[in-house]
Design a protein around this motif. Structure first.
Motif, PDB file in Angstrom:
ATOM      1  N   GLU A  49      52.500 127.213  27.087  1.00 21.24           N
ATOM      2  CA  GLU A  49      51.648 126.042  26.993  1.00 21.24           C
ATOM      3  C   GLU A  49      52.262 124.807  27.293  1.00 21.24           C
ATOM      4  OE1 GLU A  49      50.421 125.365  23.077  1.00 21.24           O
ATOM      5  OE2 GLU A  49      49.407 127.413  22.837  1.00 21.24           O
ATOM      6  N   LEU A  50      53.662 124.890  27.215  1.00 25.75           N
ATOM      7  CA  LEU A  50      54.380 123.673  27.834  1.00 25.75           C
ATOM      8  C   LEU A  50      54.436 123.506  29.286  1.00 25.75           C
ATOM      9  CD1 LEU A  50      57.341 123.353  25.457  1.00 25.75           C
ATOM     10  CD2 LEU A  50      55.489 121.933  25.597  1.00 25.75           C
ATOM     11  N   ARG A  51      54.212 124.651  29.972  1.00 28.25           N
ATOM     12  CA  ARG A  51      54.298 124.856  31.471  1.00 28.25           C
ATOM     13  C   ARG A  51      53.300 124.077  32.216  1.00 28.25           C
ATOM     14  NH1 ARG A  51      52.729 130.582  33.477  1.00 28.25           N
ATOM     15  NH2 ARG A  51      53.838 131.135  31.607  1.00 28.25           N
ATOM     16  N   GLU A  52      53.768 123.420  33.267  1.00 29.97           N
ATOM     17  CA  GLU A  52      53.136 122.786  34.223  1.00 29.97           C
ATOM     18  C   GLU A  52      53.338 123.196  35.495  1.00 29.97           C
ATOM     19  OE1 GLU A  52      54.231 118.678  33.537  1.00 29.97           O
ATOM     20  OE2 GLU A  52      54.123 118.823  31.241  1.00 29.97           O
ATOM     21  N   PRO A  53      52.514 122.743  36.583  1.00 31.03           N
ATOM     22  CA  PRO A  53      52.713 123.051  37.969  1.00 31.03           C
ATOM     23  C   PRO A  53      54.215 122.798  38.591  1.00 31.03           C
ATOM     24  CG  PRO A  53      50.481 121.839  37.947  1.00 31.03           C
ATOM     25  CD  PRO A  53      51.306 121.731  36.565  1.00 31.03           C
ATOM     26  N   ASN A  54      54.660 121.701  37.896  1.00 33.05           N
ATOM     27  CA  ASN A  54      56.159 121.671  38.469  1.00 33.05           C
ATOM     28  C   ASN A  54      57.296 121.694  37.233  1.00 33.05           C
ATOM     29  OD1 ASN A  54      55.671 120.890  41.028  1.00 33.05           O
ATOM     30  ND2 ASN A  54      54.755 118.811  40.416  1.00 33.05           N
ATOM     31  N   ARG A  55      56.772 122.414  36.243  1.00 33.46           N
ATOM     32  CA  ARG A  55      57.791 122.717  35.002  1.00 33.46           C
ATOM     33  C   ARG A  55      57.393 124.088  34.852  1.00 33.46           C
ATOM     34  NH1 ARG A  55      57.982 120.108  28.966  1.00 33.46           N
ATOM     35  NH2 ARG A  55      60.103 119.978  28.895  1.00 33.46           N
ATOM     36  N   LEU A  56      58.317 124.933  35.239  1.00 37.98           N
ATOM     37  CA  LEU A  56      58.353 126.292  34.662  1.00 37.98           C
ATOM     38  C   LEU A  56      58.926 126.827  33.429  1.00 37.98           C
ATOM     39  CD1 LEU A  56      59.100 127.445  38.363  1.00 37.98           C
ATOM     40  CD2 LEU A  56      56.950 127.357  37.472  1.00 37.98           C
ATOM     41  N   ASP A  57      58.484 127.807  33.035  1.00 35.22           N
ATOM     42  CA  ASP A  57      59.492 128.434  31.935  1.00 35.22           C
ATOM     43  C   ASP A  57      59.978 129.667  32.373  1.00 35.22           C
ATOM     44  OD1 ASP A  57      56.716 129.707  32.077  1.00 35.22           O
ATOM     45  OD2 ASP A  57      57.240 130.775  30.237  1.00 35.22           O
ATOM     46  N   TRP A  58      61.080 130.021  31.634  1.00 39.85           N
ATOM     47  CA  TRP A  58      62.048 131.119  31.860  1.00 39.85           C
ATOM     48  C   TRP A  58      62.216 132.067  30.827  1.00 39.85           C
ATOM     49  CZ3 TRP A  58      62.950 130.853  36.967  1.00 39.85           C
ATOM     50  CH2 TRP A  58      62.781 129.307  37.606  1.00 39.85           C
ATOM     51  N   ASP A  82      58.455 139.419  23.833  1.00 43.67           N
ATOM     52  CA  ASP A  82      59.451 138.898  22.730  1.00 43.67           C
ATOM     53  C   ASP A  82      60.774 138.440  22.667  1.00 43.67           C
ATOM     54  OD1 ASP A  82      60.703 141.283  23.372  1.00 43.67           O
ATOM     55  OD2 ASP A  82      60.089 142.518  21.658  1.00 43.67           O
ATOM     56  N   ARG A  83      61.015 138.221  24.210  1.00 42.14           N
ATOM     57  CA  ARG A  83      62.368 137.300  24.427  1.00 42.14           C
ATOM     58  C   ARG A  83      62.191 136.028  24.276  1.00 42.14           C
ATOM     59  NH1 ARG A  83      62.941 140.844  29.256  1.00 42.14           N
ATOM     60  NH2 ARG A  83      64.470 142.598  28.632  1.00 42.14           N
ATOM     61  N   PRO A  84      63.138 135.301  23.927  1.00 43.19           N
ATOM     62  CA  PRO A  84      63.178 133.963  23.913  1.00 43.19           C
ATOM     63  C   PRO A  84      62.850 133.385  25.429  1.00 43.19           C
ATOM     64  CG  PRO A  84      65.407 134.751  23.508  1.00 43.19           C
ATOM     65  CD  PRO A  84      64.412 135.893  23.860  1.00 43.19           C
ATOM     66  N   HIS A  85      62.045 132.320  25.643  1.00 41.59           N
ATOM     67  CA  HIS A  85      61.743 131.375  26.597  1.00 41.59           C
ATOM     68  C   HIS A  85      62.365 130.230  26.612  1.00 41.59           C
ATOM     69  CE1 HIS A  85      58.515 134.218  28.762  1.00 41.59           C
ATOM     70  NE2 HIS A  85      59.386 134.834  28.140  1.00 41.59           N
ATOM     71  N   VAL A  86      62.665 129.532  27.697  1.00 48.12           N
ATOM     72  CA  VAL A  86      63.073 128.123  27.850  1.00 48.12           C
ATOM     73  C   VAL A  86      62.177 127.472  28.827  1.00 48.12           C
ATOM     74  CG1 VAL A  86      65.424 128.525  26.909  1.00 48.12           C
ATOM     75  CG2 VAL A  86      64.896 128.604  29.423  1.00 48.12           C
ATOM     76  N   ILE A  87      62.009 126.209  28.712  1.00 48.06           N
ATOM     77  CA  ILE A  87      61.306 125.501  29.595  1.00 48.06           C
ATOM     78  C   ILE A  87      62.041 124.502  30.428  1.00 48.06           C
ATOM     79  CG2 ILE A  87      60.551 123.561  27.892  1.00 48.06           C
ATOM     80  CD1 ILE A  87      57.828 124.982  30.064  1.00 48.06           C
ATOM     81  N   ASP A  88      61.623 124.192  31.623  1.00 47.93           N
ATOM     82  CA  ASP A  88      62.352 123.349  32.410  1.00 47.93           C
ATOM     83  C   ASP A  88      62.589 122.015  31.579  1.00 47.93           C
ATOM     84  OD1 ASP A  88      62.777 124.663  34.761  1.00 47.93           O
ATOM     85  OD2 ASP A  88      61.118 123.839  35.772  1.00 47.93           O
TER      86      ASP A  88
END
Ligand SMILES: [Zn+2]
Ligand SMILES: [Zn+2]
Length: 123
Positions: A49-58, A82-88
């Motif tokens: 949900e936080l992802r943006e065109p120039n902001r990726l999640d990992w 079910d792994r944790p993700h992080v956002i730019d």
């Protein structure tokens, strides 16, 4: 396809100049991207949900050496991961001054720079 020659040592935890803890890692198969991501783990859905065109999640995989960031590739990545993700990381600190000095300071600059007395040699 060429694999990076064992270069992926995982992410490093660093303190950003804005004071937040971030994860930094070169991620990528062909052209590595220098990723700076928030260290706070999110669910895959929250990160999406936080992802943006120039902001990726990992996608964060835990390895022996620590966290390892991976591209979220729709073809290979499960939507219900079910792994944790992080956002730019979006840095809130002002752009670094040209003459950055004094590391350990956290993004707060006093308006008046006081000059040590010894440097006033006029007169
Ligand atoms: Zn994932
Ligand atoms: Zn920052």
């Amino acid at each position: 396809m060429t694999r990076p020659p064992g270069s992926n040592g995982g992410a490093r935890r660093e303190r950003c100049r804005c004071g937040r803890t971030v994860l930094r890692q070169l991620v990528g198969n062909r052209a590595a991207l220098d990723v700076t991501a928030d260290a706070d783990p999110l669910s895959a859905a929250a990160a999406a949900e936080l992802r943006e065109p120039n902001r990726l999640d990992w996608c964060v995989r835990q390895r022996k050496g620590g966290p390892d960031l991976a591209w979220v590739d729709r073809r290979n990545h499960p939507a219900d991961c079910d792994r944790p993700h992080v956002i730019d990381h979006k840095c809130t600190a002002p752009a670094p001054a040209a003459h950055a000095h004094g590391r350990g300071q956290q993004g707060r600059r006093p308006r008046n720079t006081s000059v040590p007395e010894g440097q006033l040699t006029l007169g």
